[in-house]
Motif scaffolding. Sequence first.
Motif, PDB file in Angstrom:
ATOM      1  N   GLY A 227      45.019  43.532  37.723  1.00  0.00           N
ATOM      2  CA  GLY A 227      45.394  44.090  36.432  1.00  0.00           C
ATOM      3  C   GLY A 227      46.015  43.144  35.414  1.00  0.00           C
ATOM      4  O   GLY A 227      46.550  43.586  34.402  1.00  0.00           O
ATOM      5  N   VAL A 228      45.915  41.830  35.647  1.00  0.00           N
ATOM      6  CA  VAL A 228      46.494  40.877  34.694  1.00  0.00           C
ATOM      7  C   VAL A 228      45.365  40.090  34.017  1.00  0.00           C
ATOM      8  O   VAL A 228      44.492  39.546  34.694  1.00  0.00           O
ATOM      9  CB  VAL A 228      47.442  39.883  35.412  1.00  0.00           C
ATOM     10  CG1 VAL A 228      48.121  38.963  34.405  1.00  0.00           C
ATOM     11  CG2 VAL A 228      48.462  40.644  36.235  1.00  0.00           C
ATOM     12  N   VAL A 229      45.395  40.044  32.676  1.00  0.00           N
ATOM     13  CA  VAL A 229      44.351  39.316  31.949  1.00  0.00           C
ATOM     14  C   VAL A 229      44.746  37.845  31.863  1.00  0.00           C
ATOM     15  O   VAL A 229      45.517  37.431  30.997  1.00  0.00           O
ATOM     16  CB  VAL A 229      44.138  39.924  30.542  1.00  0.00           C
ATOM     17  CG1 VAL A 229      43.058  39.136  29.802  1.00  0.00           C
ATOM     18  CG2 VAL A 229      43.740  41.385  30.657  1.00  0.00           C
ATOM     19  N   LYS A 230      44.194  37.078  32.783  1.00  0.00           N
ATOM     20  CA  LYS A 230      44.554  35.669  32.874  1.00  0.00           C
ATOM     21  C   LYS A 230      43.315  34.863  33.234  1.00  0.00           C
ATOM     22  O   LYS A 230      42.479  35.306  34.005  1.00  0.00           O
ATOM     23  CB  LYS A 230      45.609  35.497  33.985  1.00  0.00           C
ATOM     24  CG  LYS A 230      46.487  34.302  33.801  1.00  0.00           C
ATOM     25  CD  LYS A 230      47.601  34.307  34.844  1.00  0.00           C
ATOM     26  CE  LYS A 230      47.808  32.932  35.404  1.00  0.00           C
ATOM     27  NZ  LYS A 230      47.260  32.575  36.658  1.00  0.00           N
ATOM     28  N   PHE A 231      43.195  33.672  32.635  1.00  0.00           N
ATOM     29  CA  PHE A 231      42.026  32.827  32.887  1.00  0.00           C
ATOM     30  C   PHE A 231      42.235  32.025  34.171  1.00  0.00           C
ATOM     31  O   PHE A 231      43.108  31.159  34.235  1.00  0.00           O
ATOM     32  CB  PHE A 231      41.802  31.879  31.704  1.00  0.00           C
ATOM     33  CG  PHE A 231      40.498  31.136  31.786  1.00  0.00           C
ATOM     34  CD1 PHE A 231      39.298  31.758  31.465  1.00  0.00           C
ATOM     35  CD2 PHE A 231      40.471  29.809  32.178  1.00  0.00           C
ATOM     36  CE1 PHE A 231      38.095  31.070  31.537  1.00  0.00           C
ATOM     37  CE2 PHE A 231      39.263  29.109  32.253  1.00  0.00           C
ATOM     38  CZ  PHE A 231      38.078  29.752  31.929  1.00  0.00           C
ATOM     39  N   ASP A 232      41.446  32.347  35.175  1.00  0.00           N
ATOM     40  CA  ASP A 232      41.551  31.677  36.470  1.00  0.00           C
ATOM     41  C   ASP A 232      40.203  31.856  37.191  1.00  0.00           C
ATOM     42  O   ASP A 232      40.037  32.729  38.037  1.00  0.00           O
ATOM     43  CB  ASP A 232      42.702  32.335  37.263  1.00  0.00           C
ATOM     44  CG  ASP A 232      42.848  31.740  38.670  1.00  0.00           C
ATOM     45  OD1 ASP A 232      42.053  30.847  39.047  1.00  0.00           O
ATOM     46  OD2 ASP A 232      43.768  32.187  39.385  1.00  0.00           O
ATOM     47  N   PRO A 233      39.223  31.026  36.794  1.00  0.00           N
ATOM     48  CA  PRO A 233      37.838  31.208  37.279  1.00  0.00           C
ATOM     49  C   PRO A 233      37.737  31.255  38.797  1.00  0.00           C
ATOM     50  O   PRO A 233      36.892  31.964  39.342  1.00  0.00           O
ATOM     51  CB  PRO A 233      37.097  29.989  36.735  1.00  0.00           C
ATOM     52  CG  PRO A 233      37.923  29.500  35.610  1.00  0.00           C
ATOM     53  CD  PRO A 233      39.348  29.869  35.890  1.00  0.00           C
ATOM     54  N   GLU A 234      38.597  30.508  39.464  1.00  0.00           N
ATOM     55  CA  GLU A 234      38.546  30.445  40.918  1.00  0.00           C
ATOM     56  C   GLU A 234      38.887  31.801  41.548  1.00  0.00           C
ATOM     57  O   GLU A 234      38.135  32.344  42.348  1.00  0.00           O
ATOM     58  CB  GLU A 234      39.567  29.385  41.369  1.00  0.00           C
ATOM     59  CG  GLU A 234      39.483  29.041  42.807  1.00  0.00           C
ATOM     60  CD  GLU A 234      38.615  27.797  43.044  1.00  0.00           C
ATOM     61  OE1 GLU A 234      38.807  27.223  44.095  1.00  0.00           O
ATOM     62  OE2 GLU A 234      37.754  27.428  42.210  1.00  0.00           O
ATOM     63  N   ASN A 235      40.028  32.350  41.146  1.00  0.00           N
ATOM     64  CA  ASN A 235      40.525  33.578  41.779  1.00  0.00           C
ATOM     65  C   ASN A 235      40.189  34.849  41.012  1.00  0.00           C
ATOM     66  O   ASN A 235      40.251  35.939  41.572  1.00  0.00           O
ATOM     67  CB  ASN A 235      42.041  33.496  41.960  1.00  0.00           C
ATOM     68  CG  ASN A 235      42.431  32.306  42.810  1.00  0.00           C
ATOM     69  OD1 ASN A 235      41.941  32.157  43.929  1.00  0.00           O
ATOM     70  ND2 ASN A 235      43.260  31.426  42.272  1.00  0.00           N
ATOM     71  N   LYS A 236      39.911  34.691  39.694  1.00  0.00           N
ATOM     72  CA  LYS A 236      39.621  35.867  38.872  1.00  0.00           C
ATOM     73  C   LYS A 236      38.351  35.608  38.056  1.00  0.00           C
ATOM     74  O   LYS A 236      38.379  35.525  36.818  1.00  0.00           O
ATOM     75  CB  LYS A 236      40.813  36.155  37.935  1.00  0.00           C
ATOM     76  CG  LYS A 236      42.095  36.547  38.677  1.00  0.00           C
ATOM     77  CD  LYS A 236      43.311  36.545  37.750  1.00  0.00           C
ATOM     78  CE  LYS A 236      43.302  37.661  36.734  1.00  0.00           C
ATOM     79  NZ  LYS A 236      43.402  39.015  37.322  1.00  0.00           N
ATOM     80  N   PRO A 237      37.209  35.452  38.761  1.00  0.00           N
ATOM     81  CA  PRO A 237      35.982  35.071  38.049  1.00  0.00           C
ATOM     82  C   PRO A 237      35.523  36.111  37.024  1.00  0.00           C
ATOM     83  O   PRO A 237      35.031  35.749  35.944  1.00  0.00           O
ATOM     84  CB  PRO A 237      34.946  34.897  39.170  1.00  0.00           C
ATOM     85  CG  PRO A 237      35.481  35.647  40.341  1.00  0.00           C
ATOM     86  CD  PRO A 237      36.980  35.592  40.224  1.00  0.00           C
ATOM     87  N   GLY A 238      35.674  37.397  37.341  1.00  0.00           N
ATOM     88  CA  GLY A 238      35.211  38.436  36.426  1.00  0.00           C
ATOM     89  C   GLY A 238      36.013  38.447  35.131  1.00  0.00           C
ATOM     90  O   GLY A 238      35.438  38.420  34.025  1.00  0.00           O
TER      91      GLY A 238
END
Length: 329
Positions: A227-238
């Motif tokens: 639920g956090v909008v953060k740029f982290d392609p590795e862990n939060k690709p979507g």
Amino acid sequence: AKTIFSGIQPSGTVTLGNYIGALKRFTKLQDDNHCYFCIVDEHAITVPQERLKLKENIRSLAALYLACGIDPDKSTLFIQSEVPAHTQLGWMLQCVSYIGELERMTQFKDKSAGGKEGVSSGLLTYPPLMAADILLYKTDMVPVGEDQKQHLELTRNLAQRFNNKYNDIFTVPEVSIPKEGARIMSLQDPTKKMSKSDENQKAFISLLDDEKKIMKKIKSAVTDSDGVVKFDPENKPGVSNLLTIESACTGESIQQLEQKYEGKGYGDFKQGVGEAVVAVLKPIQERYEALIQSEELDYILDEGAEKASYEANKMIRKAKKAMGLGRVK
Ligand code: TYM
């Protein structure tokens, strides 16, 4: 001014990935450079295409190039199969390509993964045809998305190999990949690239999707559960993919967007991303509708093929002479 070449396959309707990774940059480049933009229909037939659908896709892609801002007074827009020089040089370059290096291309490996029996040999010799596209025009720079990098490296190798072996006639092109948006991911599986040939329609946004469809596809995009909008392609690709999309559409930086959505949920976030995409695509779709049936479109493509042929034929003469083909003096 540089000479620039790029191409898009008419193998389906252009996606938001094609737009962000490639098309969007073409319009900026055309102001100060000599640009060639190509509808690579001969590349499209390396996999089965339905005749009437292909025809429709070719015309549609031409209209989309223009709707996105390609100006025929500044750029040469044409259909690959209308300039025979492409397959002519493609053949010559096949004869300097090694089977081994073609088999190592990841795109070939991916597409032939299910076994080689039903795979056309055109799929293997696709990269030398792409090299021909580029080398015919003394291209200095090729703007593409990340997935074409390996093909461009091969193009450079083939140019150098030909120059060393026969005669120094080809310009060795630079590749230009955008810093952001070089690989827009599938909305349904953000570890895979967004592709126009994806079987799942929800995985990609087509440039011709209407507002309702766009909002629906973005809203059903796969994210994660924290639920956090953060740029982290590795862990939060979507989430990172959606941030990249909004950033490319609005020009706001990823950081600005992270701030904008601080303390907000994915519902608000997706609403914002969807609206940003709609705002970019709506005017493109309006111009598209005006162009698709117009005679102007045919006129532009006729002119483009003529201009491209004129330049390309000069290179064909040089290449034939270098290789000793025919009676070219
Ligand atoms: P094609 O038709 O698959 O894609 C056209 C352009 O869009 C880029 N692209 C993407 N960029 C970001 N994210 C994505 N998900 C995404 N998907 C596609 C591609 O990198 C490309 O720039 N082989 C080429 C066509 C070609 C070509 C050429 C390109 C033929 N001859 C000569 C440049 C120069 C292709 O299949 O692109």
